[in-house]
Design a protein around this motif. Sequence first.
Motif, PDB file in Angstrom:
ATOM      1  N   ARG A 100       0.813  -1.213   0.000  1.00  0.00           N
ATOM      2  CA  ARG A 100       0.000   0.000   0.000  1.00  0.00           C
ATOM      3  C   ARG A 100       0.854   1.273   0.000  1.00  0.00           C
ATOM      4  N   LEU A 101       1.989   1.234   0.668  1.00  0.00           N
ATOM      5  CA  LEU A 101       2.814   2.442   0.774  1.00  0.00           C
ATOM      6  C   LEU A 101       3.917   2.497  -0.286  1.00  0.00           C
ATOM      7  N   ALA A 102       3.849   1.588  -1.253  1.00  0.00           N
ATOM      8  CA  ALA A 102       4.857   1.607  -2.328  1.00  0.00           C
ATOM      9  C   ALA A 102       4.582   2.804  -3.244  1.00  0.00           C
ATOM     10  N   GLU A 103       5.663   3.394  -3.726  1.00  0.00           N
ATOM     11  CA  GLU A 103       5.512   4.582  -4.578  1.00  0.00           C
ATOM     12  C   GLU A 103       4.861   4.229  -5.910  1.00  0.00           C
ATOM     13  N   VAL A 104       5.259   3.058  -6.427  1.00  0.00           N
ATOM     14  CA  VAL A 104       4.736   2.630  -7.725  1.00  0.00           C
ATOM     15  C   VAL A 104       3.938   1.354  -7.505  1.00  0.00           C
ATOM     16  N   ARG A 105       2.776   1.282  -8.145  1.00  0.00           N
ATOM     17  CA  ARG A 105       1.940   0.100  -8.019  1.00  0.00           C
ATOM     18  C   ARG A 105       2.702  -1.130  -8.523  1.00  0.00           C
ATOM     19  N   GLY A 106       2.696  -2.185  -7.752  1.00  0.00           N
ATOM     20  CA  GLY A 106       3.410  -3.399  -8.148  1.00  0.00           C
ATOM     21  C   GLY A 106       4.766  -3.499  -7.466  1.00  0.00           C
ATOM     22  N   LYS A 107       5.281  -2.357  -7.049  1.00  0.00           N
ATOM     23  CA  LYS A 107       6.562  -2.362  -6.323  1.00  0.00           C
ATOM     24  C   LYS A 107       6.289  -2.589  -4.843  1.00  0.00           C
ATOM     25  N   GLU A 108       7.331  -2.962  -4.083  1.00  0.00           N
ATOM     26  CA  GLU A 108       7.115  -3.202  -2.658  1.00  0.00           C
ATOM     27  C   GLU A 108       8.042  -2.333  -1.817  1.00  0.00           C
ATOM     28  N   VAL A 109       7.564  -1.954  -0.639  1.00  0.00           N
ATOM     29  CA  VAL A 109       8.392  -1.178   0.285  1.00  0.00           C
ATOM     30  C   VAL A 109       9.413  -2.119   0.916  1.00  0.00           C
ATOM     31  N   LYS A 110      10.672  -1.625   1.021  1.00  0.00           N
ATOM     32  CA  LYS A 110      11.726  -2.462   1.614  1.00  0.00           C
ATOM     33  C   LYS A 110      12.248  -1.785   2.881  1.00  0.00           C
ATOM     34  N   LEU A 111      13.010  -2.532   3.661  1.00  0.00           N
ATOM     35  CA  LEU A 111      13.643  -1.953   4.842  1.00  0.00           C
ATOM     36  C   LEU A 111      14.526  -0.795   4.384  1.00  0.00           C
ATOM     37  N   GLY A 112      14.459   0.307   5.097  1.00  0.00           N
ATOM     38  CA  GLY A 112      15.261   1.475   4.741  1.00  0.00           C
ATOM     39  C   GLY A 112      14.489   2.499   3.932  1.00  0.00           C
ATOM     40  N   ASP A 113      13.383   2.101   3.312  1.00  0.00           N
ATOM     41  CA  ASP A 113      12.571   3.061   2.548  1.00  0.00           C
ATOM     42  C   ASP A 113      11.947   4.074   3.511  1.00  0.00           C
ATOM     43  N   THR A 114      11.622   5.238   2.971  1.00  0.00           N
ATOM     44  CA  THR A 114      11.056   6.288   3.833  1.00  0.00           C
ATOM     45  C   THR A 114       9.748   6.833   3.256  1.00  0.00           C
ATOM     46  N   PHE A 115       8.957   7.397   4.120  1.00  0.00           N
ATOM     47  CA  PHE A 115       7.776   8.171   3.712  1.00  0.00           C
ATOM     48  C   PHE A 115       7.568   9.223   4.807  1.00  0.00           C
ATOM     49  N   GLU A 116       6.558  10.053   4.665  1.00  0.00           N
ATOM     50  CA  GLU A 116       6.347  11.126   5.649  1.00  0.00           C
ATOM     51  C   GLU A 116       5.014  10.938   6.369  1.00  0.00           C
ATOM     52  N   ILE A 117       5.043  11.262   7.667  1.00  0.00           N
ATOM     53  CA  ILE A 117       3.793  11.339   8.412  1.00  0.00           C
ATOM     54  C   ILE A 117       3.769  12.727   9.045  1.00  0.00           C
ATOM     55  N   ASN A 118       2.779  13.515   8.674  1.00  0.00           N
ATOM     56  CA  ASN A 118       2.653  14.870   9.211  1.00  0.00           C
ATOM     57  C   ASN A 118       3.966  15.655   9.041  1.00  0.00           C
ATOM     58  N   ASP A 119       4.523  15.584   7.821  1.00  0.00           N
ATOM     59  CA  ASP A 119       5.745  16.303   7.445  1.00  0.00           C
ATOM     60  C   ASP A 119       6.993  15.812   8.163  1.00  0.00           C
ATOM     61  N   GLN A 120       6.924  14.691   8.811  1.00  0.00           N
ATOM     62  CA  GLN A 120       8.120  14.158   9.467  1.00  0.00           C
ATOM     63  C   GLN A 120       8.472  12.810   8.853  1.00  0.00           C
ATOM     64  N   GLU A 121       9.765  12.580   8.754  1.00  0.00           N
ATOM     65  CA  GLU A 121      10.216  11.362   8.071  1.00  0.00           C
ATOM     66  C   GLU A 121       9.908  10.113   8.902  1.00  0.00           C
ATOM     67  N   ALA A 122       9.567   9.052   8.206  1.00  0.00           N
ATOM     68  CA  ALA A 122       9.408   7.744   8.845  1.00  0.00           C
ATOM     69  C   ALA A 122      10.241   6.760   8.029  1.00  0.00           C
TER      70      ALA A 122
END
Lengths: 387, 253
Positions: free
Chosen positions: A148-170
């Motif tokens: 669900r949090l993959a940038e591209v459909r079909g791709k998967e999130v891996k350890l080390g990947d980042t995204f933001e929650i309320n403008d803060q890095e996760a």
Amino acid sequence: MLRLALKMLFGDTAKFLMLVAGIVFATFLMAQQSAVFCGLMSWTTATLKNVPAPLWVVEAKVEQVNETNPLLDTDVARVRSVDSVAWAAPIYSNILRARLANGSFKIIQMIGIDATTFAGAPVKIKEGNIHDLRLPHAVIIDDLAVKRLAEVRGKEVKLGDTFEINDQEARVVGIADTVQSFTGGPYVWTTYERALQYAPPQRKMLSAVIAAPREGISESQCAQDIAKETGLKAYLNRGFAFGDDQDFNTSTVWWYVRNTGIPFSFGITVAIGFIVGIAISSQTFYSFVLEHMKHLGALKAMGASTWTLCLMLLTQAFTVGFIGYGIGLFCTAMFAFPALKNEQPPFYMPELVPPIVFGVILFICGLSALLGIWRVARLEPAMVFRG
Amino acid sequence: MPDTPAKTPHALAARLRNVNKSFGDGGSRLQVLKSIDLDVRCGDITMLVGPSGCGKTTLLSIIAGTLGVDPGSGEVKVFDQDLLKMSSRQNTKFRSTSIGFIFQAFNLIPTLTCTENVSVPLLIQGKSTRHAEKRAREVLDQVGLGDRMKHRPTQLSGGQQQRVAIARALVHEPRLIICDEPTAALDAKNGTLVMELFEKVARSPDRAVLIVTHDNRIFSHADRIAAMDDGKIVEVHDVTGTNPLPEHLRHHE
């Protein structure tokens, strides 16, 4: 005679298939819809399964786990101060939005747990290490978030990947195997303190306190002690059971049953399965009996007792029931395999569902046979001479 | 229920005295049989003839034990068993052992093979399938359908279907055979052939045959003809070489 009854049944292919189709339809609709309903209800308590703790302490008016009234941070200490409590830890649970690198937003179920004890951490971590949760910006996601949090459909999130929650890095430091949430958002774990940073600030932020009783004290007793001494509501977390009003799972499920249209909607579908099953089977079987009335009359004239004829009809009706039920359950299983594999749509079939559906199918078959039996019992053998 | 074998020719198979039967209630009550007296003898083929609605089939149903009579009626004895005093269960058992049925519309079960259809009376008696089908094959051979045993009734001509029905009526060796218009659904040629076969396989000194018919072409097979009109038996004629069928009965319909 029963063998002949079955040959009479199987010989009339069109009616036999119609009868079986009616029972298959009824079985499938009742079993599949019941299982989807139970699956959906199981999702409502996903947080309780994903954040395992013997006791959940919440605000006094809270009835279900997905809608908690926040507590004061000091309430953790109040719970800890109860004599029968072995340990207590804070839990933050709320729905937040994650912003992906491509700019899109996704709903997540944020869980904040005590960074010292990791009480409330996911049960099964597939990748990564729970201790990495203490690293800056660290989060553990579930297997749904991997997609669900993959940038591209079909791709998967891996350890080390980042995204933001309320403008803060996760930053992803672990992947857990979890039960899917009712809201559909993936679970994201972090420490309690960091969860408060991610979440928009409120006066009260503590969602619940999880706790466990001291050794030798029952969970039930401990819950009563907490309620008595803190004025908060302490629920047990032992799984849904009818009539268990101390259990949070049970309370949550009943809240959804009482306050949403979900059971009504599924109930209507199950009722339609039942009604259509009765309508098709009874009507078709009755017309089958009427079509064979002259043969049944001839058998009665030749000395077959009413009991024998009734037994023949019951054999025919229940044979259709067994075959239709078997095929219907097979169709349900065919639906279940992909549903369980993809975790969509919800599917959970409690052990009671197949025997209950079987009982309903037997009732439908019995009712269908009863209409025929009523005619056969009133059948005068002399009618066979009247052309 | 002890059965009394009728060993001697012309022993009585059925004896009816003062039998009345009505249908309906009150103003719509219709008396169909009026004081019927009739003897059906073993070894004979007895035919009940008469116009439509005269009560032939009702009388046949009463002798077959499938229909009751008006309260206060006389007696209906078949092989010395008083049908009016039998319980429903005894009556059912009596029919299954002592009576063979041939119906106007054959009433063969279309999804069963000829062998299975013929074995039905034995299965009703509780005989094993193996025994019943073995005996059914023997009787089908007797009626000339040895090569049609696995066929279904719909695969047979009308005459062949009636032969299967004859086999079914004989398979359990009943002492009274009841036939309701056995040739009504057949053409003249097949009707004659079926009756010739029927007479050959069914006539026996121990057995009585009672036929209800409109078909005057088969009257020649009768030993006795009972003519009915308006619910009464108006004439009983014994057919012998010296006492042939009179002209008015010959054309009776």
